[in-house]
Motif scaffolding. Structure first.
Motif, PDB file in Angstrom:
ATOM      1  N   LYS A  41     -49.482   2.608 -38.199  1.00  0.00           N
ATOM      2  CA  LYS A  41     -49.978   1.271 -36.794  1.00  0.00           C
ATOM      3  C   LYS A  41     -48.411   2.292 -35.855  1.00  0.00           C
ATOM      4  O   LYS A  41     -48.930   2.561 -34.396  1.00  0.00           O
ATOM      5  N   GLY A  42     -48.017   3.127 -36.021  1.00  0.00           N
ATOM      6  CA  GLY A  42     -45.608   3.487 -35.215  1.00  0.00           C
ATOM      7  C   GLY A  42     -46.428   5.066 -34.570  1.00  0.00           C
ATOM      8  O   GLY A  42     -47.575   5.385 -34.910  1.00  0.00           O
ATOM      9  N   ASP A  43     -45.089   5.230 -33.990  1.00  0.00           N
ATOM     10  CA  ASP A  43     -45.270   6.382 -33.405  1.00  0.00           C
ATOM     11  C   ASP A  43     -45.421   8.219 -34.508  1.00  0.00           C
ATOM     12  O   ASP A  43     -44.674   7.852 -35.846  1.00  0.00           O
ATOM     13  N   ILE A  44     -45.964   8.395 -34.248  1.00  0.00           N
ATOM     14  CA  ILE A  44     -45.815  10.058 -34.746  1.00  0.00           C
ATOM     15  C   ILE A  44     -46.235  11.446 -34.465  1.00  0.00           C
ATOM     16  O   ILE A  44     -46.200  12.494 -34.459  1.00  0.00           O
ATOM     17  N   GLU A  45     -45.791  10.491 -32.825  1.00  0.00           N
ATOM     18  CA  GLU A  45     -46.134  11.856 -31.883  1.00  0.00           C
ATOM     19  C   GLU A  45     -44.994  13.091 -32.002  1.00  0.00           C
ATOM     20  O   GLU A  45     -44.824  13.986 -31.243  1.00  0.00           O
ATOM     21  N   ASN A  46     -43.965  12.281 -32.244  1.00  0.00           N
ATOM     22  CA  ASN A  46     -42.283  13.705 -32.205  1.00  0.00           C
ATOM     23  C   ASN A  46     -41.448  13.312 -34.119  1.00  0.00           C
ATOM     24  O   ASN A  46     -40.778  13.064 -34.440  1.00  0.00           O
ATOM     25  N   ARG A  54     -40.726  11.029 -40.132  1.00  0.00           N
ATOM     26  CA  ARG A  54     -41.711  11.186 -39.308  1.00  0.00           C
ATOM     27  C   ARG A  54     -42.931  11.963 -39.610  1.00  0.00           C
ATOM     28  O   ARG A  54     -43.994  11.807 -38.773  1.00  0.00           O
ATOM     29  N   LYS A 297     -54.915  12.379 -26.778  1.00  0.00           N
ATOM     30  CA  LYS A 297     -53.343  12.749 -27.918  1.00  0.00           C
ATOM     31  C   LYS A 297     -53.478  10.815 -27.452  1.00  0.00           C
ATOM     32  O   LYS A 297     -52.332  10.834 -27.575  1.00  0.00           O
ATOM     33  N   GLU A 298     -54.418  10.615 -26.680  1.00  0.00           N
ATOM     34  CA  GLU A 298     -53.781   9.086 -26.614  1.00  0.00           C
ATOM     35  C   GLU A 298     -54.509   8.008 -27.781  1.00  0.00           C
ATOM     36  O   GLU A 298     -54.336   6.654 -27.502  1.00  0.00           O
ATOM     37  N   HIS A 300     -56.117   7.019 -31.323  1.00  0.00           N
ATOM     38  CA  HIS A 300     -55.857   7.004 -32.409  1.00  0.00           C
ATOM     39  C   HIS A 300     -56.114   7.651 -33.841  1.00  0.00           C
ATOM     40  O   HIS A 300     -58.102   8.526 -33.657  1.00  0.00           O
ATOM     41  N   HIS A 324     -53.277   4.289 -37.765  1.00  0.00           N
ATOM     42  CA  HIS A 324     -53.699   5.901 -37.445  1.00  0.00           C
ATOM     43  C   HIS A 324     -54.478   5.840 -38.579  1.00  0.00           C
ATOM     44  O   HIS A 324     -53.841   5.364 -39.488  1.00  0.00           O
TER      45      HIS A 324
END
Length: 478
Positions: A41-46, A54, A297-298, A300, A324
């Motif tokens: 579910k979480g952030d994988i952008e960085n 990550r 990029k916004e 999933h 995701h």
């Protein structure tokens, strides 16, 4: 009346028996033909491409199974007892799955195996450092990355490649250079490909390195362009092509294809005409890969099929507005890779290296008007200091005996000890390994000339180990 009671009891017992058998049968139903995938579910952008955080280990991730014939049915949650679980890899017979997991939030990442016929799990590694990216090797073994100190002086950590039995025994380290390794994959020819990144003396761009499962014959397999990054595992589509996800300097991620026979000179971007990002892929059907993809990029990442021949992206196989889809792999049987013989002998403490001509380079010019500074000496560089300097033979060849499992670099010198070329990338040789090269910055697609180097007519030149150098220094001070 008595007979009727016995008959009724018999019917009840048989009904219970049938129900128990049915329940047990459902529990042990094979996952063959389904798709296993990791989600989060979480952030994988960085993602951190140095530590793997990550990226190769995703906190609060989970592994689920999807019915391909009924994608609207609820997902099978395979790792409910874990805080985090990702990086699934299916065994050759399709009956087991390796994965990495944390049982609790602050646990070290360890490697587990699940029996897909009954969903039972067992822990394989019990390391003090994170263990990630496992893959099956022939002979009931696996290869994986283990976090440990790479530079003793600075306490800098990285990931080293190891192999072990599937019960965790017979642990063997196979890489010894100051680099960090991720996303190992076992090719059908038996060799291991992994993302390698040099950390010392400075951090360099990632590249694909290939080696045997014992760590011998390590060499460059694929070099990304500057500021590009390799996203994850490589996969063989057939006997001639290898595919993987690669990100550019703007962090746009596409599917790259290279030739198995010419990996350094055959790159093709298969998805340059498709807007959006790809996260991971794996072979699915003929000319088809499973791809985690999103159009912007916004959104999933969802699961799609992508045709590697027509370069067409299909309709979504599965999408979830909450999770995701990360790495997805089909539960299918596949050919077992070759089991390569090993030349490593741990009772031998040295290894041999021969070079045909230090003045040969694929970058050299045939222009006779260009002045060429010819090298006549070779310097062997250790982690902290020079290990040896010596004159090469008249034909530019050298033959040396080095301490096994000891990283070193080389640079060529002229008669005035000026550097001509180098230093090279880091090298290491395993115990009893014998290696040869054509020259400095050689063309890796060329074979050596059919000539015997002058250097091999003599005994190899011994290169002292760092410990021997320190001992000699202490003796000189006394």
């Amino acid at each position: 009346m008595f007979k009727k009671s016995i008959y009724t009891s018999f019917i009840v017992l048989m009904t219970i028996f049938v129900l128990v058998v049915a329940v047990q049968s459902c529990k042990k139903k094979s996952l063959e033909g389904m798709i296993v995938m990791s989600q989060c579910k979480g952030d994988i952008e960085n993602p951190d491409y140095l530590s793997g955080s990550r990226w190769r280990n995703i906190p609060e991730s989970r592994i689920v199974a999807l019915h391909t014939d009924a994608p609207d049915q609820p997902l099978y949650k395979l790792t409910e007892g874990f805080y985090s679980a990702c990086a699934p890899k299916i065994s050759y017979d399709g009956n087991s799955m390796l994965f990495v997991a944390q049982q609790s939030e602050n646990d070290i990442w360890q490697i587990w195996e699940m029996d897909l016929t009954n969903r039972k799990t067992r822990q394989i590694t019990s390391s003090e450092g994170n263990c990630i990216d496992p893959d099956y090797l022939p002979g009931d073994r696996m290869v994986f990355s283990k976090q440990e100190i790479i530079n003793v002086a600075t306490k800098e950590k990285g990931y080293t490649l190891y192999t072990c039995n599937l019960d965790g025994s017979n642990l063997a380290r196979i890489t010894y250079d100051p680099s960090t390794y991720f996303a190992s994959t076992v090719l059908n020819d038996g060799r291991v490909v992994a993302i390698g990144r040099t950390l010392i003396p400075e951090v360099k761009d990632a590249m694909l390195m290939i080696m045997r499962p014992d760590g011998t014959k390590q060499q460059l397999f694929y070099q990304s362009e500057a500021n590009h990054h390799l996203q994850g595992r490589v996969w063989e589509m057939d006997e001639s092509s290898i595919v993987f996800v690669e990100g550019d300097a703007d962090n746009e991620k596409d599917i790259t294809s290279i030739s198995y026979n010419r990996p350094l000179h055959s790159k093709v971007n298969l998805t340059s005409q498709i807007k959006g990002d790809f996260y991971a892929i794996s072979p699915y059907q003929e000319n088809m890969v499973l791809a985690s993809y999103r159009s912007d990029k916004e959104g999933h990442f969802a699961l799609y099929g992508f045709n590697t021949q027509s370069h067409e992206l299909g309709t979504p196989i599965y999408k979830d507005g909450e999770y995701h889809v990360l790495e997805a792999v089909p539960v299918v049987k596949r050919d077992r890779p070759k089991k390569l013989p090993s030349e490593v002998d741990l009772n031998v403490k040295t290894a041999l290296l021969v070079c045909q001509d230090i003045n040969y380079s694929y970058m050299q010019t045939n222009d006779s008007t260009t002045a060429v500074n010819k090298a006549s000496r070779l310097e062997i560089l250790g982690m902290d200091e020079t290990m040896a300097t010596f004159k090469t033979e008249e034909d530019g060849s050298f033959y040396i005996k080095v301490q096994a499992d000891t990283p070193f670099r080389m640079q060529t010198l002229d008669g005035n000890d000026n550097v001509v070329k180098g230093p090279s990338s880091w090298l290491y040789l395993r115990p009893n390994e014998r290696r040869g090269c054509i020259g400095c910055h050689e063309n890796r697609e060329l074979v050596p000339q059919n000539a015997q180097p002058l250097a091999v007519r003599k005994d190899p030149i011994p290169v002292p180990s760092p410990k021997e150098i320190d001992s000699l220094k202490r003796d000189l001070k006394m």
